[in-house]
Design an enzyme around this catalytic site. Structure first.
Site, PDB file in Angstrom:
ATOM      1  N   ASN A   9      -5.870  -6.947   6.188  1.00 29.70           N
ATOM      2  CA  ASN A   9      -5.318  -7.419   4.912  1.00 29.70           C
ATOM      3  C   ASN A   9      -3.983  -6.706   4.700  1.00 29.70           C
ATOM      4  O   ASN A   9      -3.956  -5.517   4.392  1.00 29.70           O
ATOM      5  CB  ASN A   9      -6.301  -7.075   3.784  1.00 29.70           C
ATOM      6  N   LYS A  11      -1.940  -7.080   2.391  1.00 29.05           N
ATOM      7  CA  LYS A  11      -1.589  -6.966   0.964  1.00 29.05           C
ATOM      8  C   LYS A  11      -0.131  -7.416   0.783  1.00 29.05           C
ATOM      9  O   LYS A  11       0.334  -8.274   1.515  1.00 29.05           O
ATOM     10  CB  LYS A  11      -1.814  -5.541   0.452  1.00 29.05           C
ATOM     11  N   GLU A  96      -8.760  -5.619  -5.802  1.00 25.99           N
ATOM     12  CA  GLU A  96      -7.451  -5.613  -6.486  1.00 25.99           C
ATOM     13  C   GLU A  96      -7.284  -6.880  -7.315  1.00 25.99           C
ATOM     14  O   GLU A  96      -6.674  -6.864  -8.387  1.00 25.99           O
ATOM     15  CB  GLU A  96      -6.322  -5.442  -5.452  1.00 25.99           C
ATOM     16  N   SER A 211     -10.335   2.352   3.600  1.00 26.01           N
ATOM     17  CA  SER A 211      -9.715   3.412   4.406  1.00 26.01           C
ATOM     18  C   SER A 211     -10.279   3.509   5.827  1.00 26.01           C
ATOM     19  O   SER A 211     -10.476   4.606   6.351  1.00 26.01           O
ATOM     20  CB  SER A 211      -9.810   4.765   3.683  1.00 26.01           C
TER      21      SER A 211
HETATM   22  C1  PEP Z   1      -8.371  -3.554   1.731  1.00 30.82           C
HETATM   23  O1  PEP Z   1      -7.232  -3.857   1.410  1.00 30.82           O
HETATM   24  O2  PEP Z   1      -9.270  -4.398   1.654  1.00 30.82           O
HETATM   25  C2  PEP Z   1      -8.643  -2.195   2.193  1.00 30.82           C
HETATM   26  C3  PEP Z   1      -9.849  -1.890   2.564  1.00 30.82           C
HETATM   27  O3  PEP Z   1      -7.572  -1.314   2.199  1.00 30.82           O
HETATM   28  P1  PEP Z   1      -7.502   0.107   2.937  1.00 30.82           P
HETATM   29  O4  PEP Z   1      -8.020  -0.077   4.345  1.00 30.82           O
HETATM   30  O5  PEP Z   1      -6.056   0.488   2.904  1.00 30.82           O
HETATM   31  O6  PEP Z   1      -8.375   1.051   2.165  1.00 30.82           O
END
Ligand code: PEP
Length: 249
Positions: A9, A11, A96, A211
């Protein structure tokens, strides 16, 4: 046997030139991956990224989708448009979207249905906040988020979907759920679905998100109910993302 999936993702990151370089590196490195690899760029880059992915094993996904079919919904993108642009997947209910854009369970369920109606595979995100975990209501929250979709779409719809467990406190924070915490939540989700339909529960692909990095992926993906990951920050670095994909295969 559930085929593992690793979905990236992006984002709201990346611009044309760097996206092209990232995708090129992913194509080179992921072509022989035995997990399913999905990347989810911002809407505006879907078409171009999709063209770059043509004839590769990497699939295209969208980060969200409109619940409506078409019409006067300024700023929205329909599921049919995403399909037309080459998407196979659409993320629905990302935390989000739930937190910053006030998407509630009912809207997420409608988005799930709209995605499937257009032939997309929804990646349904569920997960608790830190405050909810501390109050001991993690299962109530993810159970409620899951049930809201099942109530509208029916349990059989989950045969054509992926569920991502994403504890909100682990997203973009550098804090990761322990493999045991992830496994417990995944087992709960699988059990909840299996209670309605054992086959669908058993076959449901469940991704962990929060993460995920190359350094923790193998341990997380080693758990019996973790079938891969939904990866944010680490999906923007080709090397790191490819190492996560390798950990899923
Ligand atoms: C996400 O955007 O769904 C996500 C898990 O982000 P990150 O891996 O940066 O925590």
């Amino acid at each position: 046997m559930r085929r593992p999936v690793v979905a990236g993702n992006w984002k709201m990151h990346g611009m044309r030139a760097e996206n092209a370089r990232l995708v090129e590196a992913l194509i080179e490195g992921a072509d022989d991956a035995s997990c399913e690899v999905v990347i989810c760029p911002p809407f505006v880059y879907l078409w171009e990224t999709g063209r770059q992915l043509k004839d590769t094993t990497i699939a295209l996904g969208a980060q969200s989708v409109c619940a409506e079919v078409q019409g006067a919904f300024t700023g929205e993108v329909s599921a049919a448009m995403l399909k037309d642009a080459g998407c196979r997947y659409a993320i629905v209910g990302h935390s989000e979207r739930r937190q910053l854009y006030y998407e509630d369970d009912a809207l997420v369920a409608r988005k799930f249905v709209a995605a499937q109606a257009a032939g997309l595979v929804p990646i349904l995100c569920v997960g608790e906040t830190l405050e909810e975990r501390d109050r001991g209501v993690t299962e109530d929250v993810i159970g409620r988020q899951l049930d809201a979709v099942i109530a509208v779409a029916g349990v059989t719809a989950l045969a054509r979907a992926i569920v991502a467990y994403e504890p909100v406190w682990a997203i973009g924070t550098g804090k990761t759920a322990t493999p045991d915490q992830a496994q417990a939540a995944h087992a709960f989700i699988r059990g909840r679905v299996a209670a309605r339909d054992a086959n669908i529960g058993g076959g449901l692909r469940l991704l962990y998100g929060g993460s995920v990095k190359a350094a923790n992926a193998a341990e997380l993906f080693g758990k019996p109910d973790v079938d891969g990951g939904l990866v944010g920050g680490a999906s923007l670095k080709a090397d790191e993302f490819l190492r996560i994909c390798a950990a899923a295969t």
